[in-house]
Design an enzyme around this catalytic site. Sequence first.
Site, short mmCIF file in Angstrom:
data_model
loop_
_atom_site.label_atom_id
_atom_site.label_comp_id
_atom_site.label_asym_id
_atom_site.label_seq_id
_atom_site.Cartn_x
_atom_site.Cartn_y
_atom_site.Cartn_z
N TYR A 184 -28.36 43.71 41.02
CA TYR A 184 -28.08 42.97 39.78
C TYR A 184 -26.61 42.60 39.69
O TYR A 184 -25.73 43.41 40.01
CB TYR A 184 -28.44 43.82 38.56
CG TYR A 184 -29.92 44.00 38.33
CD1 TYR A 184 -30.69 42.99 37.76
CD2 TYR A 184 -30.55 45.20 38.66
CE1 TYR A 184 -32.04 43.17 37.54
CE2 TYR A 184 -31.91 45.38 38.44
CZ TYR A 184 -32.64 44.36 37.88
OH TYR A 184 -33.99 44.53 37.66
N ARG A 230 -25.09 41.34 36.54
CA ARG A 230 -25.26 40.96 35.14
C ARG A 230 -24.21 41.59 34.24
O ARG A 230 -24.15 41.26 33.04
CB ARG A 230 -26.66 41.36 34.67
CG ARG A 230 -26.85 42.84 34.45
CD ARG A 230 -28.29 43.27 34.33
NE ARG A 230 -29.07 42.57 33.34
CZ ARG A 230 -30.38 42.76 33.15
NH1 ARG A 230 -31.03 43.66 33.89
NH2 ARG A 230 -31.03 42.09 32.23
N ALA A 269 -37.71 39.35 31.15
CA ALA A 269 -38.93 39.86 30.51
C ALA A 269 -39.37 38.99 29.34
O ALA A 269 -40.54 38.62 29.22
CB ALA A 269 -38.69 41.30 30.04
N GLY A 317 -51.14 52.20 34.05
CA GLY A 317 -51.17 51.73 35.43
C GLY A 317 -52.57 51.38 35.86
O GLY A 317 -53.31 50.67 35.16
N ALA A 318 -52.98 51.89 37.03
CA ALA A 318 -54.29 51.57 37.58
C ALA A 318 -55.42 52.10 36.71
O ALA A 318 -56.58 51.68 36.85
CB ALA A 318 -54.40 52.14 38.99
N ARG A 365 -35.46 50.53 31.70
CA ARG A 365 -34.81 50.30 32.99
C ARG A 365 -33.71 51.34 33.16
O ARG A 365 -32.61 51.19 32.61
CB ARG A 365 -34.21 48.89 33.05
CG ARG A 365 -35.23 47.76 32.97
CD ARG A 365 -36.05 47.67 34.24
NE ARG A 365 -36.94 46.51 34.20
CZ ARG A 365 -38.19 46.54 33.77
NH1 ARG A 365 -38.69 47.68 33.31
NH2 ARG A 365 -38.94 45.46 33.79
N TYR A 375 -29.70 38.03 40.04
CA TYR A 375 -30.05 39.21 40.81
C TYR A 375 -30.83 38.83 42.06
O TYR A 375 -31.44 37.76 42.13
CB TYR A 375 -30.79 40.25 39.97
CG TYR A 375 -32.25 40.03 39.67
CD1 TYR A 375 -33.25 40.64 40.43
CD2 TYR A 375 -32.65 39.26 38.58
CE1 TYR A 375 -34.59 40.49 40.13
CE2 TYR A 375 -33.98 39.09 38.27
CZ TYR A 375 -34.95 39.71 39.05
OH TYR A 375 -36.28 39.54 38.74
N GLY A 422 -46.13 43.37 33.81
CA GLY A 422 -46.06 43.92 32.46
C GLY A 422 -45.80 42.86 31.41
O GLY A 422 -46.35 42.91 30.30
N ASP A 423 -44.96 41.89 31.74
CA ASP A 423 -44.69 40.79 30.81
C ASP A 423 -45.94 39.95 30.60
O ASP A 423 -46.24 39.52 29.49
CB ASP A 423 -43.56 39.90 31.35
CG ASP A 423 -42.30 40.69 31.67
OD1 ASP A 423 -42.02 41.68 30.97
OD2 ASP A 423 -41.59 40.31 32.62
#
Length: 364
Positions: free
Chosen positions: A105, A107, A34, A226-227, A168, A89, A283-284
């Site tokens: 993942y 990690r 991110a 969102g939309a 997350r 991942y 989003g990033d």
Amino acid sequence: MDVVALGESMVTFLPARPGRLADVPAFHRSIGGAESNVACTLAAAGHTTRWVSRVGADGFGDHLVEAVGAYGVDVSHVRRDPSRPTGVYFRTAGDRAGDTHEVAYYRAGSAASAMSPAGVDLDAVRAGRVLHLSGITAALSPDCLALMRELTAPRPGRPLISFDVNHRPGLWRGRYGPEVLLDLARGADIVFVGEDEAEEAWGVTGGPAAIREALPEPPVLILKKGAAGAVAFCRPSAGDRAAGAARAGADGTPRSPGCDNTPRPAATAPALKVDVVATTGAGDAFAAGFLSATLRGLPLTARLRHGHLMAAATLTTPGDLTSPPPRPLADRLAALDAPAWETLRLGPGWTDADAEAAEEAPTP
């Protein structure tokens, strides 16, 4: 340095064809993270950026540092860990929101999970006009949470703190939970959070006004719907430190974004109509677009629109990262009147414009 971003990045394996992970015979290597996504996107958009993290002393760590650095990001403060691996991942090809989407993942115990207040160069982290963080880092380990608390704590002369909640659910298992994200957000100057995240992480329902009531402290609060688009709450900051930095243009001159103390959103921007290829990284990209416009001292509505445009560039490509639209093109589209903005539709390849085409941006 315009922006410093701190957080874990991983080597990403994207499937060569659609299907279950169990059925995919081969994968293409990429990168994902991110905070580094934000740093790379901003660097590609012409800003000076730095990524601070920790990777293993392995080939995957080499690849991450080289790939992020290739975007023009300063990676000189990424530390190598001889005893912990670089995280990786795998994911399926479909949209992250789909029922058949899978992510695997690897990690746990990664090099980045060993970041701590004593294990990073805090002066290098605080050397930008903006420090961008996300809630993912807080979930990696108690040491990472301690680092996040250190960086978001009030202190004289700190940079503008940008914080993307990035909840997350799969990461929040252990001695603490996502409620710590609320405390971290309260210490930031710009906060990005989705309505769905606020409900899932904190149980906050009732829309933007209820989320602002739960998070009154940040001078700028961006709620992603969102939309339905995004809204921004904005208030003056006592002492004008945070708000002054947020208003600074490229020459560092403070400029007012029109903030007030009302409970109403200070700006709104409907989402664009986009022919979506994949949602990962959008989003990033939105955060990068908003921060880019913030650094340029643009009005609050323009900042939201630039966030949508950066997100649209990522939504119309298959990977986490893509080239941002040329600045003249983005500025032209962000300046459209409301009806033109709301009828604009963008598809794959829309950012591939040369300088001449950017001056004559397509009309809706």
